[in-house]
Design an enzyme around this catalytic site. Sequence first.
Site, PDB file in Angstrom:
ATOM      1  N   ASP A 227       2.294   2.886   3.143  1.00 17.12           N
ATOM      2  CA  ASP A 227       1.332   4.046   2.891  1.00 17.12           C
ATOM      3  C   ASP A 227       2.229   5.410   2.431  1.00 17.12           C
ATOM      4  O   ASP A 227       1.463   6.383   2.316  1.00 17.12           O
ATOM      5  CB  ASP A 227       0.497   4.544   4.040  1.00 17.12           C
ATOM      6  CG  ASP A 227      -0.759   5.381   3.530  1.00 17.12           C
ATOM      7  OD1 ASP A 227      -1.186   5.282   2.352  1.00 17.12           O
ATOM      8  OD2 ASP A 227      -1.301   6.401   4.498  1.00 17.12           O
TER       9      ASP A 227
ATOM     10  N   HIS B 142       0.927  -1.124   0.140  1.00 18.65           N
ATOM     11  CA  HIS B 142       0.041  -0.079   0.142  1.00 18.65           C
ATOM     12  C   HIS B 142       1.070   1.218   0.069  1.00 18.65           C
ATOM     13  O   HIS B 142       1.265   1.675   0.958  1.00 18.65           O
ATOM     14  CB  HIS B 142      -0.902   0.221   1.174  1.00 18.65           C
ATOM     15  CG  HIS B 142      -1.830   1.222   1.144  1.00 18.65           C
ATOM     16  ND1 HIS B 142      -2.948   1.181   0.604  1.00 18.65           N
ATOM     17  CD2 HIS B 142      -1.761   2.659   1.803  1.00 18.65           C
ATOM     18  CE1 HIS B 142      -3.705   2.409   0.531  1.00 18.65           C
ATOM     19  NE2 HIS B 142      -3.046   3.238   1.390  1.00 18.65           N
TER      20      HIS B 142
ATOM     21  N   THR C 276      -6.373   9.752  -4.518  1.00 20.60           N
ATOM     22  CA  THR C 276      -7.601  10.535  -4.966  1.00 20.60           C
ATOM     23  C   THR C 276      -7.230  12.025  -5.425  1.00 20.60           C
ATOM     24  O   THR C 276      -8.039  12.401  -6.282  1.00 20.60           O
ATOM     25  CB  THR C 276      -8.401  10.910  -3.666  1.00 20.60           C
ATOM     26  OG1 THR C 276      -7.763  11.487  -2.450  1.00 20.60           O
ATOM     27  CG2 THR C 276      -9.173   9.444  -3.063  1.00 20.60           C
TER      28      THR C 276
ATOM     29  N   ARG D 158     -13.955  13.036   3.224  1.00 22.88           N
ATOM     30  CA  ARG D 158     -13.111  14.044   2.971  1.00 22.88           C
ATOM     31  C   ARG D 158     -12.220  13.852   1.842  1.00 22.88           C
ATOM     32  O   ARG D 158     -11.664  14.939   1.438  1.00 22.88           O
ATOM     33  CB  ARG D 158     -12.579  14.425   4.363  1.00 22.88           C
ATOM     34  CG  ARG D 158     -11.275  13.401   4.581  1.00 22.88           C
ATOM     35  CD  ARG D 158     -10.548  13.249   5.933  1.00 22.88           C
ATOM     36  NE  ARG D 158     -10.132  12.027   6.265  1.00 22.88           N
ATOM     37  CZ  ARG D 158      -9.090  11.499   5.641  1.00 22.88           C
ATOM     38  NH1 ARG D 158      -8.242  12.084   4.655  1.00 22.88           N
ATOM     39  NH2 ARG D 158      -8.627  10.157   6.058  1.00 22.88           N
TER      40      ARG D 158
ATOM     41  N   HIS E 255       1.536   5.086  -2.491  1.00 24.43           N
ATOM     42  CA  HIS E 255       0.954   5.794  -3.585  1.00 24.43           C
ATOM     43  C   HIS E 255       2.233   6.743  -4.314  1.00 24.43           C
ATOM     44  O   HIS E 255       3.319   6.753  -3.714  1.00 24.43           O
ATOM     45  CB  HIS E 255       0.268   6.930  -2.908  1.00 24.43           C
ATOM     46  CG  HIS E 255      -1.025   6.484  -2.161  1.00 24.43           C
ATOM     47  ND1 HIS E 255      -1.940   5.936  -2.302  1.00 24.43           N
ATOM     48  CD2 HIS E 255      -0.771   6.642  -0.809  1.00 24.43           C
ATOM     49  CE1 HIS E 255      -2.510   5.570  -1.336  1.00 24.43           C
ATOM     50  NE2 HIS E 255      -2.163   6.014  -0.478  1.00 24.43           N
TER      51      HIS E 255
ATOM     52  N   TYR F 262     -11.921   1.826   0.757  1.00 20.74           N
ATOM     53  CA  TYR F 262     -11.538   2.611   1.690  1.00 20.74           C
ATOM     54  C   TYR F 262     -12.745   3.140   2.255  1.00 20.74           C
ATOM     55  O   TYR F 262     -13.689   4.024   1.739  1.00 20.74           O
ATOM     56  CB  TYR F 262     -10.719   3.633   1.380  1.00 20.74           C
ATOM     57  CG  TYR F 262      -9.970   4.520   2.236  1.00 20.74           C
ATOM     58  CD1 TYR F 262      -9.679   3.841   3.688  1.00 20.74           C
ATOM     59  CD2 TYR F 262      -9.333   5.728   2.177  1.00 20.74           C
ATOM     60  CE1 TYR F 262      -9.019   4.585   4.454  1.00 20.74           C
ATOM     61  CE2 TYR F 262      -8.632   6.324   3.076  1.00 20.74           C
ATOM     62  CZ  TYR F 262      -8.481   6.038   4.302  1.00 20.74           C
ATOM     63  OH  TYR F 262      -7.819   6.567   5.309  1.00 20.74           O
TER      64      TYR F 262
HETATM   65  C1  0GY Z   1      -4.424   6.357   2.460  1.00 18.88           C
HETATM   66  C2  0GY Z   1      -5.167   7.409   3.263  1.00 18.88           C
HETATM   67  C3  0GY Z   1      -5.570   8.588   2.719  1.00 18.88           C
HETATM   68  C4  0GY Z   1      -5.575   9.028   1.270  1.00 18.88           C
HETATM   69  C5  0GY Z   1      -5.624   8.286   0.178  1.00 18.88           C
HETATM   70  O1  0GY Z   1      -6.003   8.118  -1.884  1.00 18.88           O
HETATM   71  C6  0GY Z   1      -5.737   9.008  -1.055  1.00 18.88           C
HETATM   72  O2  0GY Z   1      -6.055  10.317  -1.086  1.00 18.88           O
HETATM   73  O3  0GY Z   1      -5.478   7.040   0.084  1.00 18.88           O
HETATM   74  C7  0GY Z   1      -6.288   9.518   3.848  1.00 18.88           C
HETATM   75  O4  0GY Z   1      -6.151  10.650   3.702  1.00 18.88           O
HETATM   76  O5  0GY Z   1      -6.637   8.845   4.614  1.00 18.88           O
HETATM   77  O6  0GY Z   1      -4.545   5.154   2.504  1.00 18.88           O
HETATM   78  O7  0GY Z   1      -3.143   6.806   1.891  1.00 18.88           O
END
Ligand code: 0GY
Length: 296
Positions: free
Chosen positions: A251, A33, A79, A132, A35, A159
Amino acid sequence: MSDVQVMDSDWLEFHPNPTKPSFKLPQGAVDAHCHVFGPSPEFPFAPERKYTPCNAGKDRLFELRDFLGFERNVIVQATCHGKDNRAMVDACRAAGDLARGIASVGPDITDAEIAEMDAAGVRGVRFNFVKRLVDATPKEVFLSIAEKIKPFGWHVVVYFEVADLEELVPFLESLPTVIVVDHMGRPDVGKGVKHPDFKRFLDLMARNENIWSKVTCPERLSLEGLPYDDVVPYARTVTEMFPDRVLWGTDWPHPNMKSHMPDDGQLVDFIPKIARTEELQRKLLIDNPMRLYWAR
Ligand code: 0GY
């Protein structure tokens, strides 16, 4: 042109020099996990985003992978990129066989587009219910996407916040694919592992063999802060009850952390607290992610 993609003024950037973990990751471990953010302007953030992060591109991710001792990454569409999966797909392609991806798509996605992403290493889609982070998507839309991706052998990552689970259970139980829940469904770790909310999550996993969990994000869930010991009982319970259906990840680059920015080396040192035997560690870090993401 004015630069509209300057990171938010309260944005915390990823740790610049994490410590070397004391826990030596087994060879072949997967960070399942993480990004990439941009970098923009090569990969601009989506107009509908709810936050503007720092740039955190694939090169930094791969550096961290090697530094911590991971071999592979599963890169989850963030996101801030909306349904524009180019940064994530580019990172998967650049990593060769060492990365897989999770995309964010709309109901208009075509089989050809799915096949193209599949060839790059994408193996699933993410459905986000966190208010959010995204505007709400009707469940029928998510269901139609799940039906489209199922023939490709893809799965669904979800999520949501703990308060939303009760309402989501029928929807989750109707999905036709493997489901991976982010961060154990975000339990309130002040309530204890026996609280009905966490029991609801454990019961859901017990009833449905297609539901997996990431035992991730102690830094996000902890009320006490470092060393995140208040999260240990939750992650340990899920790992010991469902050893063949758990995944772990850093993360990185830790979107929306406001209290502090975790040291990724310290996060790796959290692993042996939740997976206490070599066998559990091997399942969590290698066998499970390899089965789910690298079976082909
Ligand atoms: C995570 C958690 C968050 C954000 C996102 O895709 C995202 O923007 O996943 C969060 O803000 O809790 O899992 O990375």
